[in-house]
Design a protein around this motif. Structure first.
Motif, PDB file in Angstrom:
ATOM      1  N   TRP A 201      -8.206   4.793   8.115  1.00 59.45           N
ATOM      2  CA  TRP A 201      -9.424   3.750   7.732  1.00 59.45           C
ATOM      3  C   TRP A 201      -9.450   3.268   6.449  1.00 59.45           C
ATOM      4  CZ3 TRP A 201     -12.984   0.847  10.329  1.00 59.45           C
ATOM      5  CH2 TRP A 201     -13.402   1.099  11.617  1.00 59.45           C
ATOM      6  N   ILE A 202      -9.111   4.264   5.544  1.00 61.20           N
ATOM      7  CA  ILE A 202      -9.106   3.851   4.082  1.00 61.20           C
ATOM      8  C   ILE A 202      -7.707   3.179   3.869  1.00 61.20           C
ATOM      9  CG2 ILE A 202      -8.828   4.617   1.740  1.00 61.20           C
ATOM     10  CD1 ILE A 202     -11.618   4.902   2.736  1.00 61.20           C
ATOM     11  N   LEU A 203      -6.570   3.550   4.397  1.00 59.66           N
ATOM     12  CA  LEU A 203      -5.385   2.803   4.059  1.00 59.66           C
ATOM     13  C   LEU A 203      -5.818   1.304   4.704  1.00 59.66           C
ATOM     14  CD1 LEU A 203      -2.799   5.106   5.518  1.00 59.66           C
ATOM     15  CD2 LEU A 203      -3.172   4.448   3.214  1.00 59.66           C
ATOM     16  N   ARG A 204      -6.381   1.120   5.739  1.00 59.14           N
ATOM     17  CA  ARG A 204      -6.571  -0.407   6.231  1.00 59.14           C
ATOM     18  C   ARG A 204      -7.570  -1.133   5.479  1.00 59.14           C
ATOM     19  NH1 ARG A 204      -6.039  -4.641   7.312  1.00 59.14           N
ATOM     20  NH2 ARG A 204      -6.018  -5.713   9.364  1.00 59.14           N
ATOM     21  N   LEU A 205      -8.629  -0.478   4.957  1.00 63.05           N
ATOM     22  CA  LEU A 205      -9.412  -1.196   4.192  1.00 63.05           C
ATOM     23  C   LEU A 205      -8.999  -1.511   2.921  1.00 63.05           C
ATOM     24  CD1 LEU A 205     -12.973   0.934   4.771  1.00 63.05           C
ATOM     25  CD2 LEU A 205     -12.178  -1.430   5.698  1.00 63.05           C
ATOM     26  N   ALA A 206      -8.161  -0.546   2.183  1.00 60.72           N
ATOM     27  CA  ALA A 206      -7.719  -0.974   0.966  1.00 60.72           C
ATOM     28  C   ALA A 206      -6.582  -1.733   1.135  1.00 60.72           C
ATOM     29  CB  ALA A 206      -6.844   0.524   0.437  1.00 60.72           C
ATOM     30  N   GLY A 207      -6.124  -2.394   1.986  1.00 57.40           N
ATOM     31  CA  GLY A 207      -4.902  -3.444   2.126  1.00 57.40           C
ATOM     32  C   GLY A 207      -3.381  -2.898   2.067  1.00 57.40           C
ATOM     33  N   ILE A 208      -3.313  -1.517   2.334  1.00 56.51           N
ATOM     34  CA  ILE A 208      -2.028  -1.038   2.419  1.00 56.51           C
ATOM     35  C   ILE A 208      -1.204  -1.668   3.524  1.00 56.51           C
ATOM     36  CG2 ILE A 208      -0.620   1.106   2.287  1.00 56.51           C
ATOM     37  CD1 ILE A 208      -2.428   0.716  -0.326  1.00 56.51           C
ATOM     38  N   ASP A 209      -0.148  -2.262   3.064  1.00 61.61           N
ATOM     39  CA  ASP A 209       0.595  -2.900   4.346  1.00 61.61           C
ATOM     40  C   ASP A 209       1.351  -1.654   5.226  1.00 61.61           C
ATOM     41  OD1 ASP A 209       3.925  -2.418   4.028  1.00 61.61           O
ATOM     42  OD2 ASP A 209       3.085  -2.816   2.038  1.00 61.61           O
ATOM     43  N   PRO A 210       1.482  -2.073   6.429  1.00 57.37           N
ATOM     44  CA  PRO A 210       2.310  -0.913   7.581  1.00 57.37           C
ATOM     45  C   PRO A 210       3.016  -0.470   7.222  1.00 57.37           C
ATOM     46  CG  PRO A 210       1.684  -3.470   8.464  1.00 57.37           C
ATOM     47  CD  PRO A 210       1.391  -3.547   6.906  1.00 57.37           C
ATOM     48  N   LEU A 211       4.042  -0.843   6.541  1.00 61.65           N
ATOM     49  CA  LEU A 211       5.162  -0.045   6.075  1.00 61.65           C
ATOM     50  C   LEU A 211       4.860   1.196   5.197  1.00 61.65           C
ATOM     51  CD1 LEU A 211       8.266  -2.616   5.265  1.00 61.65           C
ATOM     52  CD2 LEU A 211       7.558  -1.450   7.470  1.00 61.65           C
ATOM     53  N   ARG A 212       3.861   0.958   4.123  1.00 63.75           N
ATOM     54  CA  ARG A 212       3.413   1.968   3.627  1.00 63.75           C
ATOM     55  C   ARG A 212       2.727   3.129   4.060  1.00 63.75           C
ATOM     56  NH1 ARG A 212       1.424  -0.488  -2.053  1.00 63.75           N
ATOM     57  NH2 ARG A 212       1.113  -2.314  -0.714  1.00 63.75           N
ATOM     58  N   GLN A 213       2.048   2.157   4.923  1.00 61.56           N
ATOM     59  CA  GLN A 213       1.157   3.303   5.882  1.00 61.56           C
ATOM     60  C   GLN A 213       2.134   4.039   6.603  1.00 61.56           C
ATOM     61  OE1 GLN A 213      -1.935   1.351   8.360  1.00 61.56           O
ATOM     62  NE2 GLN A 213      -2.193  -0.386   6.783  1.00 61.56           N
ATOM     63  N   GLN A 214       3.063   3.601   7.391  1.00 65.60           N
ATOM     64  CA  GLN A 214       3.775   4.451   8.136  1.00 65.60           C
ATOM     65  C   GLN A 214       4.611   5.500   7.206  1.00 65.60           C
ATOM     66  OE1 GLN A 214       7.226   2.629   9.806  1.00 65.60           O
ATOM     67  NE2 GLN A 214       7.274   3.938  11.558  1.00 65.60           N
ATOM     68  N   ARG A 215       4.825   5.238   6.117  1.00 61.63           N
ATOM     69  CA  ARG A 215       5.649   6.198   5.319  1.00 61.63           C
ATOM     70  C   ARG A 215       4.467   7.537   4.677  1.00 61.63           C
ATOM     71  NH1 ARG A 215       8.460   1.614   1.444  1.00 61.63           N
ATOM     72  NH2 ARG A 215      10.280   1.405   3.053  1.00 61.63           N
TER      73      ARG A 215
END
Length: 546
Positions: A363-377
């Motif tokens: 949830w925090i990754l999404r709310l913070a606007g982290i893009d999908p590639l960095r989320q996956q990493r």
């Protein structure tokens, strides 16, 4: 006739040098890229900066189909609109955040001067001019509420502002900005298919789109992988595959392949899944072991996750709640880490805490606007930590650093919160903290109500507290001005004054709406206070400070 069609790779410096004056016909599709796609592009460019070989060209920007008569720069952008528009947004933001006059001049030359390199449809000309193309335009915000913008306009502003946030960050130095500009200009290439006849170009595009076979990723992967496996094993492998697919469905069957690849490679791959799996698991020599030891167990675990059948009798409900809320944010991002945890730790005493912490992280990754590639990493790094066998409290990738927490909190307090694609999901998640799940948005039972009406009515009593249209725009779209109502109640509330709305709210089926009925007056201070109150309540549910 030899020059009727030409195909070549050109750098962005050459593409935007003036050789082409792109125009979009009035019937061109809407600009549909969102921050997900824009984020992938930006992350791939930062990856290029970090690559060992700084001279290697980058050919992954895709293909353009153009139509241009010889000797005439006027160019129909037949296919590639999404990429070209997004690149223009990136050029404009880099131009405005850069302090280097030479870089600013180069980027503006890519955008154009008296004649812009990309001429949009007539209804977008002034919008793009005002908010993108003119130097300094990216610091300007539309003087209308988000819901008054078209889909194309909204996506332009969201992607522009996403680039601005990322490239203005303290972690992106002036030297990094300069390197990115140089990389864009000279190392990034697109493949250009150019025709001299525009009508023929549109016919070719239509034929390409209409003659493509319906795409079923699972069926394609099945055919590819089974054909590689030893003949003596294929029938047994086919039965295992089909049993798994009956259990999961086509989408999740293909997803399992991706999860297994992630767990095997521990890195993101842009190659076809079938290629990676065939090579890493040596499927030409043994397919049955792959199906029995990798695919079937992962399919069983994913089936259990989807059915919320994870954990002991004591912990299953809590874990199922975390899984459900994870799925609100992303169906697949977190699954490889969940599979690895279940494989390594099963149903030990920390499984409930692990899923709760992973829910918070996603949830925090999404709310913070982290893009999908960095989320996956991030998830891949989490998998590596799971392998070390640490207690959940010692897994650093489950921690939420201050910068990430602050970015998420800032986005929750945004003046345009309701335009974010996750807004309704956040409101639903907060609703849980009032003791109930309001459920997903639907046309009848669950709708989003703007307490301060978004429209401007001169005679309205709302003008007592919100005297100008600007004041309405500044507060009507904030988190604190949103709540849930049924469709019937929403229509009844409409633009009613606050005392009348309170009467409707007091009888609402939603606790978070009934909670507002005791507020005496609805003004800017009340909206700001409720925004902070709801954001803090959400953070508190995750054991996070604000």
């Amino acid at each position: 006739m030899d020059e009727f069609i030409t195909v070549r790779a050109v750098s962005l410096r050459q593409l935007f040098s003036g050789e082409y004056a792109f125009h979009l016909p009035w019937f061109q599709r809407a600009y549909a890229w969102q921050t997900v796609e824009a984020g992938r592009l930006l992350t791939s460019l930062f990856d290029l900066l970090d690559a060992t070989d700084q001279r290697r060209p980058y050919y992954s920007l895709g293909r353009l189909m153009l139509a241009k008569k010889p000797g005439d720069s006027t160019t129909a952008l037949v296919d590639g609109h999404q990429r070209v528009m997004t690149l223009m947004l990136l050029f404009a933001v880099l131009r405005d955040v850069s302090k280097d006059p030479a870089s600013q001049a180069l980027l503006q030359s890519f955008i154009g001067g008296s004649e812009y390199r990309l001429k949009t449809q007539d209804n977008l000309l002034s919008f793009c001019d005002q908010y993108v193309q003119v130097p300094g335009a990216t610091s300007q915000s539309p003087d209308v509420p988000p819901d008054a913008l078209s889909e194309t306009e909204r996506n332009i502003i969201e992607n522009r502002d996403y680039f601005k946030t990322e490239l203005s960050s303290s972690t992106v130095s002036a030297s990094t900005q300069a390197a990115l500009i140089q990389t864009l200009a000279d190392r990034c290439f697109v493949v250009v298919k150019e025709l001299t006849d525009e009508d023929e170009a549109w016919r070719m595009l239509e034929i390409e789109e209409n003659t493509q076979r319906p795409f079923n990723a699972a069926n394609r992967a099945k055919a590819s992988l089974l054909s590689i496996m030893p003949l003596a094993e294929r029938e047994a492998c086919r039965r295992i595959w089909e049993n798994c697919e009956r259990m999961l469905g086509s989408h999740d069957m293909f997803a399992v392949l991706g999860h297994v690849r992630t767990l095997k490679l521990r890195k993101r791959s842009e190659r076809p899944i079938e290629t990676d799996l065939a090579q890493r698991f040596a499927l030409n020599s043994s397919g049955l072991n792959f199906m029995q030891s990798a695919i079937a167990p992962a399919a069983m675990q994913l089936h259990a996750l989807r059915r919320h059948e994870v954990g002991t009798l004591r912990t299953r409900a809590a874990i199922g709640g975390s899984i459900e809320r994870l799925s609100w944010v992303s169906r697949d991002l977190w699954v490889p880490a969940a599979l690895r945890w279940l494989d390594q730790r099963g149903e030990d005493g920390e499984t409930e805490l692990f899923f709760a912490r992973m829910e918070r992280l996603v949830w925090i990754l999404r709310l913070a606007g982290i893009d999908p590639l960095r989320q996956q990493r991030h998830i891949i790094r989490l998998i590596d930590e799971i392998d070390k066998g640490h207690a959940v409290a010692a897994i650093t990738e489950l921690e939420i650093p201050k910068t990430l927490r602050e970015s998420a909190y800032t986005n929750l307090r945004s003046a345009t919160f309701d335009s974010k694609h996750y807004a309704a999901k956040v409101l639903r998640r907060i609703g849980l903290e009032f003791g109930e799940d309001p459920g997903p948005i639907c046309p009848v039972k669950v709708t989003v109500e703007h307490i301060l009406p978004r429209g401007w009515l001169d005679a309205s009593n709302w003008r007592r507290n919100f005297k100008t249209e600007k004041a309405v725009r500044s507060h009507a779209h904030r988190l604190g001005n949103l709540t849930f109502l049924s469709a019937i109640d929403n229509r009844a509330a409409d633009s009613c004054d606050w005392p009348d709305k309170k009467k409707i709210y007091s009888k609402s089926a939603f606790e978070m709406t009934r909670d507002m009925a005791n507020i005496d007056d609805w003004n800017a201070q009340a909206i700001d206070a409720r925004t902070d109150r709801l954001a803090r309540r959400l953070f508190k549910s995750w054991d996070l400070e604000t």
